[in-house]
Design an enzyme around this catalytic site. Structure first.
Site, PDB file in Angstrom:
ATOM      1  N   TYR A  53     -14.757   0.688   9.968  1.00  0.00           N
ATOM      2  CA  TYR A  53     -12.845   1.406  10.298  1.00  0.00           C
ATOM      3  C   TYR A  53     -13.357   0.369  11.176  1.00  0.00           C
ATOM      4  CZ  TYR A  53      -8.993   4.226  10.169  1.00  0.00           C
ATOM      5  OH  TYR A  53      -7.618   4.526   9.539  1.00  0.00           O
ATOM      6  N   GLY A  92      -0.377   5.027  -0.716  1.00  0.00           N
ATOM      7  CA  GLY A  92      -1.118   5.973  -0.389  1.00  0.00           C
ATOM      8  C   GLY A  92      -0.667   7.157   0.781  1.00  0.00           C
ATOM      9  N   ILE A 131      -3.103  12.374  10.688  1.00  0.00           N
ATOM     10  CA  ILE A 131      -1.925  11.820  10.113  1.00  0.00           C
ATOM     11  C   ILE A 131      -2.498  13.809   9.202  1.00  0.00           C
ATOM     12  CG2 ILE A 131      -0.303  12.183   9.101  1.00  0.00           C
ATOM     13  CD1 ILE A 131      -0.482  10.179  11.340  1.00  0.00           C
ATOM     14  N   ASP A 134       2.558  -1.216  -4.280  1.00  0.00           N
ATOM     15  CA  ASP A 134       0.891  -1.198  -4.526  1.00  0.00           C
ATOM     16  C   ASP A 134      -0.103  -2.294  -5.182  1.00  0.00           C
ATOM     17  OD1 ASP A 134      -0.474   1.715  -2.996  1.00  0.00           O
ATOM     18  OD2 ASP A 134      -1.752   0.964  -4.413  1.00  0.00           O
ATOM     19  N   ILE A 135      -0.929  -1.959  -5.808  1.00  0.00           N
ATOM     20  CA  ILE A 135      -2.026  -2.463  -6.677  1.00  0.00           C
ATOM     21  C   ILE A 135      -2.205  -1.375  -7.545  1.00  0.00           C
ATOM     22  CG2 ILE A 135      -4.210  -0.687  -6.105  1.00  0.00           C
ATOM     23  CD1 ILE A 135      -5.866  -3.739  -6.090  1.00  0.00           C
ATOM     24  N   ASP A 195      -1.678  -7.182  -5.654  1.00  0.00           N
ATOM     25  CA  ASP A 195      -3.268  -6.655  -4.306  1.00  0.00           C
ATOM     26  C   ASP A 195      -3.138  -7.501  -3.382  1.00  0.00           C
ATOM     27  OD1 ASP A 195      -5.339  -7.244  -4.040  1.00  0.00           O
ATOM     28  OD2 ASP A 195      -6.128  -7.471  -5.635  1.00  0.00           O
ATOM     29  N   GLY A 226       1.054  -1.426  -0.360  1.00  0.00           N
ATOM     30  CA  GLY A 226       0.430  -0.004   0.128  1.00  0.00           C
ATOM     31  C   GLY A 226       0.972   1.389   0.031  1.00  0.00           C
TER      32      GLY A 226
HETATM   33  C1  AKB Z   1      -9.959   8.571   9.266  1.00  0.00           C
HETATM   34  O1  AKB Z   1     -10.274   9.949  10.051  1.00  0.00           O
HETATM   35  O2  AKB Z   1     -10.604   8.143   8.898  1.00  0.00           O
HETATM   36  C2  AKB Z   1      -8.023   8.095   9.757  1.00  0.00           C
HETATM   37  C3  AKB Z   1      -7.926   7.359  10.716  1.00  0.00           C
HETATM   38  C4  AKB Z   1      -7.706   8.677  12.183  1.00  0.00           C
HETATM   39  O3  AKB Z   1      -7.607   6.674  11.456  1.00  0.00           O
HETATM   40  N1  AKB Z   1      -7.335   9.585   9.704  1.00  0.00           N
END
Ligand code: AKB
Length: 319
Positions: free
Chosen positions: A140, A11, A170, A34-35, A51, A8
């Protein structure tokens, strides 16, 4: 000398981490993947198309280059994950499982970032402890908690050297983030210079942890270089350097760009996510176990972001 594979690498974190690792360990010792092709990275060291949701090519590349450390940075971020939860689960978890399985087979260490997104509305919001309630309400977050548990499982069950940090938002002047809840804190810097105005999707008083990219890169290296005998935790360490609201960030930017105009058009999906996340993390375990110590704060990060992005606009690299 380490032999590292970054999965990855195209990114937001991957593109800068690859250069950072190559500066430390040498270009030939850091394989980027990366892909799809990533031109900026391809030129200064080995590059492979992988991948990460398929394990065969991953295993082939690990064997081909005699890799001993995998940085698995494949992830769909929080806001995108809410738009397509099953896609987020499939990509985030298969990249992780494949990295862990290949690492088990070939004796590699594995770094997979976790996030402040691993926490949820029941977590203590201020000074969020290292070990606390983790019941996230986003896909997530579900992936991040599952990833932490799987990584610890592979360590205890199979002896795979897995380590990780919980990243805040970040902030970087190189690659733009995409699909995250904290993205506003990067986009504002570009718009401050480009148009002098910004429409913020997050409420003015929402606190979230943030970090300048150079500190994030140092964390990735330091945790993997840490003396394993000193590690009580592994997956994953709270790390922190600054926590602010949109209002606080804009006030800081306005010290340098006084005419900046900010309006709010709150995105309900992003705001619900932000509301479920901590205001600020307690990173004392990372400080005690492997010497985590960030260098940037809101003032120094803001100055540097505006300087570097301003220079890119002047040079015509950004429009
Ligand atoms: C997000 O906002 O999804 C990311 C995180 C804080 O993991 N930047």
């Amino acid at each position: 000398m380490k032999k590292i594979l970054v999965v990855g690498a195209g990114g937001q974190i991957g593109s800068e981490l690859t250069s950072h690792l190559r500066n430390i360990y040498g270009n030939d010792n850091v394989v980027a993947s990366d892909i799809r092709p990533v031109d900026t990275i391809k030129s200064d060291g080995p590059f492979e198309i992988i991948d990460a949701t398929e394990s065969l090519k991953l295993a082939y590349v690990v064997q081909k280059y005699n890799i001993d450390t995998i940085y698995n940075l494949v992830a769909l971020l929080s806001a995108t994950g809410e738009k397509n939860p099953m896609l987020a689960w499939n990509i985030n978890m298969s990249a992780l499982i494949n990295s862990l399985e290949v690492a088990k087979m070939y004796g590699c260490a594995v770094f997979t970032p976790s996030s402040i997104g691993a926490f949820g509305p029941d977590t203590p919001k201020d000074g969020t402890p290292q070990d606390t309630i983790m019941r996230p309400t986003t896909m997530y977050g579900v992936c991040k908690v599952s990833g932490e548990l799987m990584s610890d499982y592979y360590f205890h069950r199979f002896g795979v050297d897995t380590r990780s940090v919980r990243f805040p938002g970040i902030i970087s002047n190189n690659t733009l983030p995409g699909g995250g809840t904290t993205d506003y804190a990067v986009e504002i810097f570009y718009e401050a210079i480009r148009s002098g105005s910004f429409v913020c999707p997050i409420a003015s008083d929402s606190y979230m942890d943030m970090m300048y990219m150079p500190d994030a890169l140092n964390a990735c290296v330091q945790v993997m270089e840490a003396d394993p005998k000193k590690l009580i935790h592994r997956n994953s360490f709270n790390i922190a350097s600054m926590s602010f609201t949109p209002d606080i960030l804009f006030a800081e930017i306005k010290k340098h760009v006084p005419n900046l105009a900010v309006t709010y058009n709150v995105d309900p999906i992003k705001q619900a996510i932000a509301n479920s996340w901590p205001n600020s993390l307690d990173d004392s375990a990372a400080r005690a176990e492997w010497g985590w110590k960030p260098e940037s704060n809101l003032e120094s990060m803001t100055k540097d972001m505006l300087k570097v992005i301003g220079e890119k606009f002047k040079a015509g690299i950004l429009k």
